[in-house]
Each structure stands twice: as C-alpha cells, then as structure tokens.
Design an enzyme around this catalytic site. Sequence first.
Site, short mmCIF file in Angstrom:
data_model
loop_
_atom_site.label_atom_id
_atom_site.label_comp_id
_atom_site.label_asym_id
_atom_site.label_seq_id
_atom_site.Cartn_x
_atom_site.Cartn_y
_atom_site.Cartn_z
N ASN A 38 0.72 -1.31 0.10
CA ASN A 38 0.09 0.01 0.09
C ASN A 38 0.87 1.10 0.01
OD1 ASN A 38 0.96 0.23 2.53
ND2 ASN A 38 -1.04 0.09 3.38
N TYR A 93 2.09 -5.01 19.64
CA TYR A 93 2.77 -5.21 18.37
C TYR A 93 3.00 -6.89 18.41
CZ TYR A 93 6.92 -6.52 15.38
OH TYR A 93 7.33 -6.94 14.50
N ARG A 153 21.06 -7.08 21.97
CA ARG A 153 20.46 -7.53 20.89
C ARG A 153 21.10 -8.59 19.81
NH1 ARG A 153 17.27 -5.96 23.94
NH2 ARG A 153 15.60 -4.28 23.92
N SER A 173 8.17 -12.52 14.74
CA SER A 173 8.95 -11.28 15.60
C SER A 173 9.41 -12.12 16.75
CB SER A 173 8.26 -10.18 16.00
OG SER A 173 9.16 -9.30 16.84
N LYS A 181 1.38 -10.01 16.20
CA LYS A 181 2.19 -11.45 15.73
C LYS A 181 2.00 -12.66 16.31
CE LYS A 181 4.77 -8.72 12.84
NZ LYS A 181 4.59 -9.08 11.45
N1 UFG Z 1 18.19 2.15 21.24
C1 UFG Z 1 18.86 3.12 21.66
N2 UFG Z 1 18.73 4.39 21.15
C2 UFG Z 1 17.93 4.50 19.89
C3 UFG Z 1 17.32 3.48 19.59
C4 UFG Z 1 17.30 2.30 20.07
O1 UFG Z 1 19.54 3.11 22.65
O2 UFG Z 1 18.05 5.81 19.58
C5 UFG Z 1 18.30 0.74 21.87
C6 UFG Z 1 17.01 0.13 22.35
O3 UFG Z 1 16.73 0.70 23.48
C7 UFG Z 1 17.20 -1.18 21.98
C8 UFG Z 1 18.27 -1.48 21.03
O4 UFG Z 1 18.85 -0.08 20.93
O5 UFG Z 1 17.89 -1.54 23.31
C9 UFG Z 1 17.62 -1.77 19.96
O6 UFG Z 1 16.41 -1.13 19.58
P1 UFG Z 1 15.52 -0.96 18.05
O7 UFG Z 1 14.72 0.01 18.25
O8 UFG Z 1 16.64 -0.78 17.04
O9 UFG Z 1 15.13 -2.48 17.98
P2 UFG Z 1 14.28 -3.41 19.12
O10 UFG Z 1 15.09 -4.43 19.85
O11 UFG Z 1 13.52 -2.47 20.19
O12 UFG Z 1 13.15 -3.75 18.39
C10 UFG Z 1 13.41 -4.63 16.92
C11 UFG Z 1 12.31 -4.59 16.00
C12 UFG Z 1 10.83 -4.95 16.48
C13 UFG Z 1 10.87 -6.26 17.03
C14 UFG Z 1 12.00 -6.36 18.15
C15 UFG Z 1 11.71 -7.95 18.31
O13 UFG Z 1 12.42 -3.22 15.49
O14 UFG Z 1 9.84 -4.96 15.57
O15 UFG Z 1 13.16 -6.14 17.54
O16 UFG Z 1 13.32 -8.31 18.75
F1 UFG Z 1 9.67 -6.47 17.69
#
Ligand code: UFG
Length: 320
Positions: free
Chosen positions: A32, A135, A215, A111, A139
């Site tokens: 979309n 979210y 992560r 996820s 899933k």
């Molecule tokens: N982080 C920071 N600063 C930022 C952005 C992120 O310190 O500006 C940290 C977050 O706190 C986290 C890590 O970096 O600890 C990774 O954050 P992301 O937002 O890159 O990714 P997430 O682990 O939060 O989420 C990702 C996907 C989601 C999914 C999740 C499942 O984006 O869609 O993994 O593992 F649900």
Amino acid sequence: MKFLVVGGAGYIGSHMVKQLLGTGHDVVVADNFSNGYRVEGVELDIADAQALASLFAEHHFEAVFHFASFIQVGESVAEPAKYYQNNLSATLTLLQAMVHAGVKNLIFSSSAAVYGDPLYTPIDEDHPKTPINPYGRSKWMVEQVLEDFDHAYGLKSVSLRYFNAAGADPDGELGERHEPETHLLPLILQAAAGRRSNITVYGRDYDTPDGTCIRDYVHVTDLCSAHSLAVDYLLEGGVSTALNLGNGEGFSVQQVIDAARRVTGRDIVTSDAPRRAGDPPRLVADSHRAKALLGWQPRFASLDQIVTHAWNWEQKYPWN
Ligand code: UFG
C-alpha cells in the site's frame, strides 16, 4: 515459480524481492506504499478483499511472502487499534483470500516480540509466548490463526521470528529506511553522517556487562535467505512451523556504537537517556532449529560486516 510478496516495498520485503528475482523467480509485489520505497508493483492494501481476489484470479502463485505490517512497539501501545487492524485483521483478509484462491503456502514475518520478556536466553522456539505489547501480541495471534488455518484449510506456513534485522544489500542497491526512524543502527549511522547531532542511548543501568541492552543483529540478506529456504521447504511438503532467525550472539547498544565508530571512522556523539519502556535487557536467539530444518547458514554474521553494508547505503543515499 511465481510468488506474491506483500509488503515488498519495505525494508526486508524489498531485499526479498531482489533475492527472488536474482534466483530466477517471477515476483508480484503488492504494497500500500504507506512506508518504504516506490517500487514497481500493485498498489493494494491487504485489507481490501476484492482487490486481493482480483490479484489471485489474475496470477497463479505458488506461495505468498507476507511482510506487510506495522513494527513500532511504542506506537502499538499508544494505538493498538492500528496494529490489530493491520497486522491481525488485514492479515486475516489475506489468509482468507489465499484459502479461497487455493494458494497453500505462506512465509510469515513474525518477531522475537512474541516471547515478551525472556525467561532465559538464548531463546528457543519453545520459550513461552507472553508478548508484552500489542505489536508482539498481533504477531503471536497471527501465528495461532495460522495453526488453525492449517488444520482446517491445509494452509501451510512458516512463521519466521526475526530478532533484530539490520544491515543492507551487499551490492548497495537497497537499505534500511523507516519514517520515522526508530531503529538503532540507522540512527547511529545518521549521527555518523552528520544528519543528526547524536545518538541517544536508552539506559546504561541494565544488568548487562556494559549496562546497555543486548540484541541479536541479523543481516537482512541472511533473513531473506532463510525465507527462500523456508519456501523451498514448504514446496517440498514440509509441515507448518515457526523458526527463530538470529545469529545467536548478542551485542550491546554500546558495542554497536563502537562498531560504527570503527567502520565509519567518524566520531559519534552519544547522549544518555532513561530506559525506553518495554525494552528487555537481552534478546538473543537460539536458531538451531532453522539451521537444522532449513540448512540455513548466515553469511554476514559479523557485526562489522552488518554495519559496513548499512554504512555504504547510508553514504550512497543521503536522505534529508
Ligand atoms: N536504542 C537506543 N537508542 C535509540 C534507538 C534504540 O539506545 O535511539 C536501543 C533500544 O533501547 C534497544 C536497542 O537499541 O535496546 C535496539 O532497539 P531497536 O529499536 O533498533 O530495536 P528493538 O530491539 O526495540 O526492536 C526490534 C524490531 C521490532 C521487534 C523487536 C524484536 O524493531 O519490530 O526487535 O526483537 F519487535
């Protein structure tokens, strides 16, 4: 083979389309275009049952790859309706259209968020599913719907539970871009490129060696290879399943920043902020099942390689 890639204009979907075309398949992209790139494809929302019926009448697809979902955890807490509408309800419409058209194979983008706060790491597929936000719940609900659709209608699926998708096409043609960007690596590289003043570190008081969240970063091209193997598996008669996709190695936020400093040679300014709500301290995958069942072997498992490809893209496409 002819495949439908729903959400093929997005970050992971676009890499998937490139890989499928590169291996000689026919691909129809349906998107979309609410996010992602303007690519050649059918403009279609999977909530539109009629449009789906026409598409399935026009083409005979061996399988569908479903990447079309909203992915922001924080937004899902503030606007759950948006997430249940798109990620769950519209997916149900897609599944019904598939059943109606007799398309029997689906690769679904799930996820690590289905697990919620991990009780142990590395997380295997049998870990309890207790998602902590809409979210993750959307899933997990789809995964359960898929189980029922298999029993009732013979719809076979592989749900791929991504850990942290990262990196970019090694050829430099595609990369990661979200609007707004919330993901760690693109934000760090924007800071390296001078497109933002700094990167905010959300929490240095976690129970991890350097205090920042850990992560499991997995290269987008490796994710796509797992999808290709998963579709082969289904087409060869494999049973429906769900598989983790990660490298099995965790890196902290600080380690990702350090890697970006190494790769880019730039000074990246950090600023510290409190923990972001809903962030588990450590998410690391046990992906043995994907390796054993599909023969999946990640090619770009080193963090520096992931960062290098993402940096090549960031430099090539200096977005404003
Ligand atoms: N982080 C920071 N600063 C930022 C952005 C992120 O310190 O500006 C940290 C977050 O706190 C986290 C890590 O970096 O600890 C990774 O954050 P992301 O937002 O890159 O990714 P997430 O682990 O939060 O989420 C990702 C996907 C989601 C999914 C999740 C499942 O984006 O869609 O993994 O593992 F649900």
